[in-house]
Scaffold this motif. Structure first.
Motif, PDB file in Angstrom:
ATOM      1  N   ALA A 183       0.728  -1.193  -0.072  1.00  0.00           N
ATOM      2  CA  ALA A 183      -0.124   0.049   0.035  1.00  0.00           C
ATOM      3  C   ALA A 183       0.788   1.227   0.071  1.00  0.00           C
ATOM      4  O   ALA A 183       2.286   1.158   0.148  1.00  0.00           O
ATOM      5  CB  ALA A 183      -0.975   0.076   1.389  1.00  0.00           C
ATOM      6  N   GLY A 184       0.185   2.373  -0.115  1.00  0.00           N
ATOM      7  CA  GLY A 184       0.804   3.536  -0.059  1.00  0.00           C
ATOM      8  C   GLY A 184       1.176   4.463   0.908  1.00  0.00           C
ATOM      9  O   GLY A 184       1.612   5.744   0.829  1.00  0.00           O
ATOM     10  N   SER A 185       0.845   4.122   2.155  1.00  0.00           N
ATOM     11  CA  SER A 185       1.091   4.944   3.398  1.00  0.00           C
ATOM     12  C   SER A 185       1.258   4.008   4.439  1.00  0.00           C
ATOM     13  O   SER A 185       0.664   2.865   4.548  1.00  0.00           O
ATOM     14  CB  SER A 185      -0.010   5.723   3.529  1.00  0.00           C
ATOM     15  OG  SER A 185      -1.336   5.120   3.898  1.00  0.00           O
ATOM     16  N   ASN A 203       5.088  -0.458   2.681  1.00  0.00           N
ATOM     17  CA  ASN A 203       4.768   0.862   2.179  1.00  0.00           C
ATOM     18  C   ASN A 203       5.777   0.874   0.786  1.00  0.00           C
ATOM     19  O   ASN A 203       6.970   1.261   0.836  1.00  0.00           O
ATOM     20  CB  ASN A 203       5.109   1.904   3.030  1.00  0.00           C
ATOM     21  CG  ASN A 203       4.528   3.231   2.502  1.00  0.00           C
ATOM     22  OD1 ASN A 203       4.486   3.397   1.232  1.00  0.00           O
ATOM     23  ND2 ASN A 203       4.634   4.153   3.484  1.00  0.00           N
ATOM     24  N   TYR A 204       5.090   1.094  -0.586  1.00  0.00           N
ATOM     25  CA  TYR A 204       5.718   0.989  -1.510  1.00  0.00           C
ATOM     26  C   TYR A 204       6.419   2.489  -1.900  1.00  0.00           C
ATOM     27  O   TYR A 204       7.308   2.577  -2.598  1.00  0.00           O
ATOM     28  CB  TYR A 204       4.874   0.552  -2.932  1.00  0.00           C
ATOM     29  CG  TYR A 204       4.103   1.676  -3.430  1.00  0.00           C
ATOM     30  CD1 TYR A 204       4.439   2.539  -4.188  1.00  0.00           C
ATOM     31  CD2 TYR A 204       2.645   1.673  -2.806  1.00  0.00           C
ATOM     32  CE1 TYR A 204       3.377   3.660  -4.543  1.00  0.00           C
ATOM     33  CE2 TYR A 204       1.830   2.555  -3.316  1.00  0.00           C
ATOM     34  CZ  TYR A 204       2.261   3.462  -4.020  1.00  0.00           C
ATOM     35  OH  TYR A 204       1.204   4.574  -4.337  1.00  0.00           O
ATOM     36  N   LYS A 205       6.186   3.377  -1.135  1.00  0.00           N
ATOM     37  CA  LYS A 205       6.551   4.621  -1.372  1.00  0.00           C
ATOM     38  C   LYS A 205       8.140   5.052  -0.528  1.00  0.00           C
ATOM     39  O   LYS A 205       8.665   6.028  -0.456  1.00  0.00           O
ATOM     40  CB  LYS A 205       5.575   5.693  -0.999  1.00  0.00           C
ATOM     41  CG  LYS A 205       4.480   5.861  -1.904  1.00  0.00           C
ATOM     42  CD  LYS A 205       3.452   6.813  -1.575  1.00  0.00           C
ATOM     43  CE  LYS A 205       2.254   7.121  -2.356  1.00  0.00           C
ATOM     44  NZ  LYS A 205       1.404   8.310  -1.839  1.00  0.00           N
ATOM     45  N   LYS A 206       8.324   3.934   0.403  1.00  0.00           N
ATOM     46  CA  LYS A 206       9.610   4.073   1.205  1.00  0.00           C
ATOM     47  C   LYS A 206      10.645   3.801   0.339  1.00  0.00           C
ATOM     48  O   LYS A 206      10.518   2.713  -0.752  1.00  0.00           O
ATOM     49  CB  LYS A 206       9.445   3.138   2.293  1.00  0.00           C
ATOM     50  CG  LYS A 206       8.533   3.944   3.350  1.00  0.00           C
ATOM     51  CD  LYS A 206       8.785   2.901   4.694  1.00  0.00           C
ATOM     52  CE  LYS A 206       7.886   3.553   5.861  1.00  0.00           C
ATOM     53  NZ  LYS A 206       7.964   2.800   7.002  1.00  0.00           N
ATOM     54  N   ASP A 207      11.607   4.224   0.407  1.00  0.00           N
ATOM     55  CA  ASP A 207      12.913   4.016  -0.164  1.00  0.00           C
ATOM     56  C   ASP A 207      13.469   2.619   0.183  1.00  0.00           C
ATOM     57  O   ASP A 207      14.057   1.827  -0.869  1.00  0.00           O
ATOM     58  CB  ASP A 207      14.016   4.911   0.444  1.00  0.00           C
ATOM     59  CG  ASP A 207      14.196   6.292  -0.171  1.00  0.00           C
ATOM     60  OD1 ASP A 207      13.207   6.492  -1.165  1.00  0.00           O
ATOM     61  OD2 ASP A 207      14.505   7.192   0.304  1.00  0.00           O
ATOM     62  N   SER A 208      13.038   1.988   1.256  1.00  0.00           N
ATOM     63  CA  SER A 208      13.286   0.535   1.505  1.00  0.00           C
ATOM     64  C   SER A 208      12.408  -0.531   0.955  1.00  0.00           C
ATOM     65  O   SER A 208      12.463  -1.681   1.480  1.00  0.00           O
ATOM     66  CB  SER A 208      13.437   0.496   3.047  1.00  0.00           C
ATOM     67  OG  SER A 208      12.072   0.875   3.568  1.00  0.00           O
TER      68      SER A 208
END
Length: 351
Positions: A183-185, A203-208
């Motif tokens: 998910a995105g958050s 969270n796919y928005k994280k660099d990790s």
């Protein structure tokens, strides 16, 4: 006094994102009336309008599973309606039905174009467009027919906090699988694990993200449900198990940026190396499964095994063009609906 009817039509095809006030045009005209009904028809008042990622594809003048919406044509959409008048034994005044009435307030429909569905114990009216409608049917048929998860397998779902993804993950849990959501958050990830019972969420928005996905899938991925495409699909291919099944349901990451799709997924060799089966589908492919799917989903709702969350936008049909823009910005959790008219405000008998 003549009643006014508001309808959104397609004004111009968007090249990228949907732009309120440009992509669609709001038209006003006298509403159809009971006097205009012919035998076999019903007059419908729209209560709720479903907003779905697939709608963006309908705006493109391109070959697909359904013809594009024409310029000047009413925007399509599934709805929950109240029957305001009827000239068919299939429905009576006051009945609640589903219909593809589109982005409008009042419409005349044929008896073959409406469906009356029973709301099970634990259900609610909006479930007719959600877990008991196209959302739930897509999740059930895609898993049953293509994913075929077995107890103990790892199922990963992209777009997991959306309408379909959240149901997919829960069904996989009911089938005895280990389920990982993407998910995105952080809030959405917490909802997936805390309320829906997912075993892990990343969270796919994280660099990790790629490292987090690797950590969440130590035994690799047996079933991947793809709602997103793009870089997330690439990451999933890197983690695919031998003979994994990839259920291709959507590719929302590229709907507003069609040129992005031209770059392609760079690691398709994994399909060969890991003997992956990757299959796309449309829920209409499996109409014969609908009764069984609705029966099982209804039982899970009644038992509390299946939960749902909705984002309902109030304020009438005028809000539709803003709400669908927000859909692609990821502002909704679960099923996204526009309340065109409150069920408590419809004319005639109340629900």
């Amino acid at each position: 006094m003549t009643r006014e009817n508001k309808t959104f039509v397609l004004a111009q095809r968007p090249k990228t994102h949907i732009v309120p006030g440009e992509t669609f045009r709001l038209e006003k005209a006298p509403a159809p009336t009971a006097d205009e009904l012919k035998d076999g028809q019903v007059l419908l008042e729209v209560l709720f309008l479903s907003l779905d990622p697939a709608m963006r594809g309908w705006l493109n003048d391109a070959r697909s599973y359904a013809p594009p919406v024409g310029i000047g044509e009413k925007m399509r959409g599934g709805t929950i309606c109240r029957v305001a008048a009827s000239k068919t034994p299939k429905a009576k005044e006051g009945d609640i039905v589903t219909a593809n009435a589109g982005w409008t307030e009042v419409v005349i429909a044929g008896e073959k174009d409406i469906q009356k569905l029973e709301i099970p114990e634990g259900g609610q009216i909006t479930d007719l467009l959600g877990v008991l409608g196209g959302t739930g049917l897509t999740a059930w048929t895609g898993l049953e027919r293509i994913g075929k998860p077995k107890a103990g397998e790892t199922v990963v779902v992209s777009g997991a906090a959306g309408a379909t993804g959240s149901v997919v993950g829960q069904i996989a849990k009911i089938r005895g699988c280990r389920v990982v959501g993407i998910a995105g958050s952080d809030d959405k990830c917490a909802w997936l694990t805390g309320e829906l019972g997912f075993d892990a969420a990343v969270n796919y928005k994280k660099d990790s993200f790629r490292k987090d996905l690797e950590a969440a899938t130590p035994d690799y991925i047996d079933v991947f449900w793809d709602n997103v495409g793009g870089e997330i699909l690439e990451a999933a291919l890197n983690r695919a198990n031998k003979h994994a099944r990839f259920v291709m349901c959507g590719s929302i990451s590229s709907y507003n940026e069609p040129r992005k799709e031209g770059k392609g997924v760079r690691n398709l060799f994994h399909i060969i190396a890991q003997r992956i089966r990757m299959e796309g589908f449309i829920v209409y492919d499996f109409v014969e499964d609908y009764p069984r799917a609705r029966k099982e989903i209804g039982q899970w709702l009644a038992s509390g095994e299946l939960k749902r969350k909705e984002t309902i936008v109030s304020g009438g049909i005028e809000k539709a063009e803003y709400a669908i823009r927000d859909l692609f910005d990821g502002k909704n959790t679960g099923k996204l609906l526009v309340e065109v008219k409150s069920p408590d405000q419809v004319r005639g008998p109340k629900l």
